[in-house]
Scaffold this active site. Structure first.
Site, mmCIF file in Angstrom:
data_model
loop_
_atom_site.group_PDB
_atom_site.id
_atom_site.type_symbol
_atom_site.label_atom_id
_atom_site.label_comp_id
_atom_site.label_asym_id
_atom_site.label_seq_id
_atom_site.Cartn_x
_atom_site.Cartn_y
_atom_site.Cartn_z
ATOM 1 N N HIS A 1 60.554 49.122 60.804
ATOM 2 C CA HIS A 1 60.189 48.475 59.790
ATOM 3 C C HIS A 1 58.480 48.369 59.680
ATOM 4 C CE1 HIS A 1 62.407 44.896 57.456
ATOM 5 N NE2 HIS A 1 61.228 45.716 56.653
ATOM 6 N N PRO B 1 63.712 49.877 42.983
ATOM 7 C CA PRO B 1 63.639 50.776 41.788
ATOM 8 C C PRO B 1 63.790 50.065 40.536
ATOM 9 C CG PRO B 1 65.835 50.879 42.789
ATOM 10 C CD PRO B 1 65.032 50.134 43.806
ATOM 11 N N LEU B 2 64.074 48.684 40.725
ATOM 12 C CA LEU B 2 64.131 48.047 39.104
ATOM 13 C C LEU B 2 63.236 47.040 39.271
ATOM 14 C CD1 LEU B 2 68.096 47.292 39.378
ATOM 15 C CD2 LEU B 2 66.822 49.179 38.223
ATOM 16 N N GLY B 3 62.123 47.049 39.885
ATOM 17 C CA GLY B 3 60.863 46.309 39.831
ATOM 18 C C GLY B 3 61.300 44.816 40.146
ATOM 19 N N TYR C 1 66.305 40.238 58.201
ATOM 20 C CA TYR C 1 66.860 39.877 56.941
ATOM 21 C C TYR C 1 67.917 38.804 57.314
ATOM 22 C CZ TYR C 1 65.349 43.939 54.495
ATOM 23 O OH TYR C 1 64.581 45.061 54.105
#
Length: 332
Positions: A124, A219-221, A58
């Protein structure tokens, strides 16, 4: 915040974690500011979050450097999860599972994170050129050396890696069964949300049966389930959602019934409860070993997400969510 225990190593973490990728990677670069991200992490920790999920790729590297500033001040408050196994080049990402690289990558992550131990070290991606047992064996040596507390496997890229067939996580489970023979798997990170529930079929039961923790990524798309995105509102060119089939104006409009359903459930729990909190509470209800790790770089959302741990959905809520229409549009 409620605490959850994951993995054979009995890792104790807050029920909701924080995905740190958006602070330095993948989303719009114009919105990535270190000062704002630092405030978001501190606010999350103050709200009871402990698990911070990052990776050396990242940035690359800048996300670990950012979190190193946090760990230097608040190491006792943080359960840090980072990853190795992917190298970022010019317009490409390649897997590297060679044991020598794994050892060097761990040492580099420890320096950037300003800590002497990584709580959860995840692979990963598996390197197709290296037997995964060799990679995992090198990671197990890091545990023996005291540099790492526990090991995990990241399966967020399972969609991209799949080549035909309907079994999304069959390959992931085969990998898990191989590495489990070398050293125990403490956690698996994979996508899980109301509009991407595929892990419920096989991967989540596999983890539950073996006491393996499950880190629910996205989890929040990718923000859709928060209800804050407007169909046709557009994204900056460097935001991957600008090219994502489910984020076209047409598909976002078609999937609004999902958000509407989450809003209805939220309304039953009070004026301050949001669709995002319902989506996170749904993930938490998927099992006591599930820890959602919503990503954000904003203080407000970090606190709101953390408070989802206080929301307990009723059987009627869960039944209504289960009856929501299936998401429309390709995910790949």
């Amino acid at each position: 915040m409620e605490r959850r225990t994951i993995g054979a190593a009995a890792l104790d973490v807050g029920a909701v974690g924080l995905g740190c990728m958006p602070m330095n990677w993948a989303y719009s670069a114009s919105q990535q500011r270190g000062d704002r991200s630092l405030r978001a992490v501190h606010a999350a920790l103050d709200a009871g979050v402990s698990l911070l999920d990052t990776a050396d790729m990242y940035g690359p590297f800048t996300n670990e450097l950012l979190l190193g500033r946090i760990l230097k001040e608040r190491r006792a408050d943080v359960f840090v999860s980072t990853k190795c196994g992917l190298l970022v080049g010019d317009q490409h990402v390649v897997a590297n599972g060679r044991p020598g690289y794994v050892r060097r990558a761990c040492d580099a992550s420890l320096r950037r994170l300003q800590t002497d131990v990584i709580d959860l070290y995840q692979l990963h991606r598996a390197d197709p050129e290296v037997p995964v047992e060799e990679t995992w064996g090198a990671m197990a040596e890091l545990v023996a050396a005291g540099k790492v507390r526990a090991l995990g496997l990241c399966a967020v890229g399972a969609r991209a890696a799949r080549r035909g067939g309907a079994d999304l996580y069959g390959g992931t489970i085969r990998l898990l069964e191989r590495v489990q023979q070398v050293f125990p798997v403490s956690a698996v990170e994979a996508e899980l949300s109301v509009w991407s529930p595929e892990a419920l079929e096989r991967l989540l039961p596999w983890c539950e049966a073996r006491g393996v923790g499950f880190l629910a990524a996205m989890p929040l798309g990718n923000g859709f389930l928060t209800g804050t995105l407007t169909p046709g509102g557009g994204f900056e060119p460097d935001d991957p959602r600008a090219r994502h089939p489910r984020f076209t104006a047409e598909m976002m409009a078609a999937n609004q019934p999902l958000v509407a359903g989450l809003r209805r459930v939220a309304a039953r729990h009070g004026e301050t409860v949001t669709p995002a909190q319902v989506a996170l509470a749904w993930a938490l209800a998927c099992g006591p070993h599930v820890v959602p790790i919503p990503g954000t770089k904003r203080e407000h959302w970090a606190v709101e997400n953390a408070r989802a741990a206080e929301l307990v959905l009723t059987p009627a809520d869960l039944s209504e969510i289960a009856r929501l229409p299936a998401p429309r549009g390709s995910w790949d």
